[in-house]
Motif scaffolding. Structure first.
Motif, PDB file in Angstrom:
ATOM      1  N   ARG A 195       0.785  -1.171   0.152  1.00  0.00           N
ATOM      2  CA  ARG A 195       0.007   0.240  -0.006  1.00  0.00           C
ATOM      3  C   ARG A 195       0.882   1.215  -0.059  1.00  0.00           C
ATOM      4  NH1 ARG A 195      -2.865  -2.810   3.971  1.00  0.00           N
ATOM      5  NH2 ARG A 195      -2.027  -1.455   5.635  1.00  0.00           N
ATOM      6  N   GLN A 196       1.924   1.106   0.708  1.00  0.00           N
ATOM      7  CA  GLN A 196       2.831   2.493   0.832  1.00  0.00           C
ATOM      8  C   GLN A 196       3.527   2.630  -0.604  1.00  0.00           C
ATOM      9  OE1 GLN A 196       5.412   1.746   4.083  1.00  0.00           O
ATOM     10  NE2 GLN A 196       4.166   2.462   5.461  1.00  0.00           N
ATOM     11  N   GLN A 197       3.782   1.669  -1.338  1.00  0.00           N
ATOM     12  CA  GLN A 197       4.594   1.857  -2.511  1.00  0.00           C
ATOM     13  C   GLN A 197       3.509   2.226  -3.491  1.00  0.00           C
ATOM     14  OE1 GLN A 197       7.885   1.307  -3.255  1.00  0.00           O
ATOM     15  NE2 GLN A 197       7.890   0.959  -0.864  1.00  0.00           N
ATOM     16  N   ARG A 198       2.447   1.743  -3.318  1.00  0.00           N
ATOM     17  CA  ARG A 198       1.404   2.420  -4.473  1.00  0.00           C
ATOM     18  C   ARG A 198       0.969   3.929  -4.043  1.00  0.00           C
ATOM     19  NH1 ARG A 198      -1.153  -2.548  -3.762  1.00  0.00           N
ATOM     20  NH2 ARG A 198      -2.722  -1.724  -2.208  1.00  0.00           N
ATOM     21  N   ARG A 199       0.759   4.169  -3.094  1.00  0.00           N
ATOM     22  CA  ARG A 199       0.623   5.507  -2.425  1.00  0.00           C
ATOM     23  C   ARG A 199       1.655   6.427  -2.663  1.00  0.00           C
ATOM     24  NH1 ARG A 199      -0.578   6.029   3.465  1.00  0.00           N
ATOM     25  NH2 ARG A 199       1.705   5.480   3.770  1.00  0.00           N
ATOM     26  N   ARG A 230       7.578   5.409   7.666  1.00  0.00           N
ATOM     27  CA  ARG A 230       8.233   4.871   8.753  1.00  0.00           C
ATOM     28  C   ARG A 230       7.551   4.746  10.301  1.00  0.00           C
ATOM     29  NH1 ARG A 230      12.827   7.889   6.300  1.00  0.00           N
ATOM     30  NH2 ARG A 230      12.100   9.528   7.888  1.00  0.00           N
ATOM     31  N   ASP A 231       6.572   5.884  10.335  1.00  0.00           N
ATOM     32  CA  ASP A 231       5.629   5.842  11.570  1.00  0.00           C
ATOM     33  C   ASP A 231       4.502   4.592  11.549  1.00  0.00           C
ATOM     34  OD1 ASP A 231       7.194   7.938  12.529  1.00  0.00           O
ATOM     35  OD2 ASP A 231       5.899   9.566  11.950  1.00  0.00           O
ATOM     36  N   GLU A 232       4.309   4.463  10.057  1.00  0.00           N
ATOM     37  CA  GLU A 232       3.245   3.321  10.090  1.00  0.00           C
ATOM     38  C   GLU A 232       3.781   2.131  10.240  1.00  0.00           C
ATOM     39  OE1 GLU A 232       1.453   3.997   6.231  1.00  0.00           O
ATOM     40  OE2 GLU A 232       0.017   5.623   6.790  1.00  0.00           O
TER      41      GLU A 232
END
Length: 437
Positions: A310-314, A360-362
């Motif tokens: 999800r982070q990579q897509r975002r 990083r926080d997530e």
């Protein structure tokens, strides 16, 4: 006496059934509280009274069946009906008692009885409420068997399993907290007395409930694993000579110390089984914990992989949005000349920095949640193991206490009144000669 009762209507049909000529002999023992002097009119009278209420089942009928070998007269049937009436709350209600005789295959006449009450309370004009009649009649039946000395059928014996070889660890703890109650012990002894017809049967049935027969200072006593003594005559509710008549003299019985050792050995064997079960539960619990930890780690790994995707897509979407702010061609040249492109580049750099920090926080929060979940899982498993360890320790202490010998039964010393309460002896004084001056 076996008792069967039910609420019913149809008084006319019931009267016809009770007066059937199929019986070898019929006798109306009692007809109380009705204006009529025969069953048919009495039950019709009860039906007429019930029409003033909403009650359809205005009668309560009980059949009383004594053992085949019992010799029951009218008075004993009436006493049994009185006890049923008091137990069910039908005291004072109109009733009828009918006695039947039937000839068996061996040609011997045997009797049973029927008791019928009118349920309608004419003072309040409503039917008497009769909850739990089956359980109440069962208790009355047990009491009648014990009172008359009849052999109790298996179906009437107390259904609670009191065999000390079958108790669970929770039951053992409950018994230790609550202790034995007089009524429970009395119920055990009365059940055993009612179902036993010989000394061997009584001894065997008593042992199945955790008591061993021994010789006390005053005759037969039951002894449990703690060394507590229960006089048979007292707990059965009969005289000592009746106990001797059925069980014989107590001289040949083991001593209280020997009986206590046998009872303690029986309970100790069960405690060893419980300790083995607790140890097996610890092994099973550890295997279950390892399986849970493995499932937890696999689930956390899948969740972390989905979070990274999800982070990579975002990040891809946000990077495209930032690049779209930098115009190309003549508009881009104009932005470069006016300094707007530089400001846009700085803004894009700051947003990218914030996005990386957010990711990083997530990930940190996600891993912290995973660590807390694993910690809770370990704490629950540790608490479960500690519970089993405490149980094993408790069982070990109970087994050690069972090994301690019981103190021998000592005769009670005679009580002497305190000196201050003893009556003083009168001292007699002799009258001497009087000397006159």
């Amino acid at each position: 006496m076996i008792l069967h009762g039910n609420q019913r209507g149809g008084g006319r049909d019931l009267a016809i059934h009770l007066m059937k000529p199929e019986n070898a002999k019929i006798k109306i023992v009692e007809l109380r509280g009705f204006a009529s002097d025969n069953l048919m009119d009495a039950f019709v009278e009860s039906y007429a009274i019930s029409k003033t209420t909403k009650c359809d089942q205005h009668l309560f009928s009980v059949s009383i069946n004594p053992p085949a070998e019992a010799d029951i007269d009218d008075e004993k049937y009436q006493n049994a009906v009185d006890r049923i009436e008091k137990e069910l709350g039908l005291t004072g209600q109109p009733r009828a008692i009918v006695r039947h005789w039937k000839r068996g295959d061996d040609g011997v006449l045997r009797s049973h009885a029927h008791a019928v009450w009118c349920r309608i309370d004419t003072d309040q004009m409503k039917a008497v409420h009769l909850p739990f009649t089956k359980l109440r009649l069962r208790e009355v039946s047990r009491a009648l068997h014990i009172e008359h000395g009849f052999t109790m059928p298996v179906g009437l014996i107390n259904s609670k399993d009191r065999d000390p070889r079958n108790f669970s660890f929770e039951q053992w703890q409950q018994c230790k907290r609550a202790g034995k109650k007089f009524r429970e012990v009395q119920s055990d002894f009365r059940d055993v007395w009612a179902i036993s017809d010989s000394p061997a049967a009584f001894t065997h049935a008593l042992a199945e409930r955790g008591y061993f027969l021994a010789k006390g200072n005053r005759g037969h006593v039951g002894v449990d694993h703690k060394g507590e003594k229960y006089p048979v005559s007292r707990y059965v509710g009969i005289k000592a000579k009746e106990v001797r008549a059925r069980l014989g003299e107590a001289d040949n019985l083991p001593s209280i110390e020997d009986a206590q050792m046998r009872a303690a050995k029986q309970v100790s064997e069960r405690l060893k089984q419980l300790r083995t079960e607790q140890r097996a539960d610890i092994v099973v619990g550890r295997a279950h914990q390892k399986a849970q930890e493995k499932r937890q780690r696999n689930r956390q790994a899948r969740e972390e992989a989905r979070l990274w995707e999800r982070q990579q897509r975002r990040e891809g979407i946000e990077e495209k949005m930032r690049q779209s702010r930098l115009r190309k061609g003549l508009p881009g040249l104009w932005d470069w000349l006016t300094g707007k492109r530089r400001k846009t580049t700085v803004l894009n750099q700051q947003e990218a920095l914030h996005a990386r920090q957010r990711n990083r926080d997530e990930i940190r929060d996600h891993r912290n949640r995973h660590l807390q979940a694993m910690k809770r899982l370990n704490e629950e498993a540790r608490a479960g193991r500690q519970k089993h360890f405490d149980a094993i320790k408790e069982l070990r202490g109970d087994m050690e206490r069972l090994k301690q010998p019981v103190e021998p039964e000592a005769p009670k010393p005679k009580k002497r009144r305190p000196t201050s309460e003893r009556p003083r002896r009168r001292t007699r004084t002799r009258a001497g000669p009087t000397l006159e001056p």
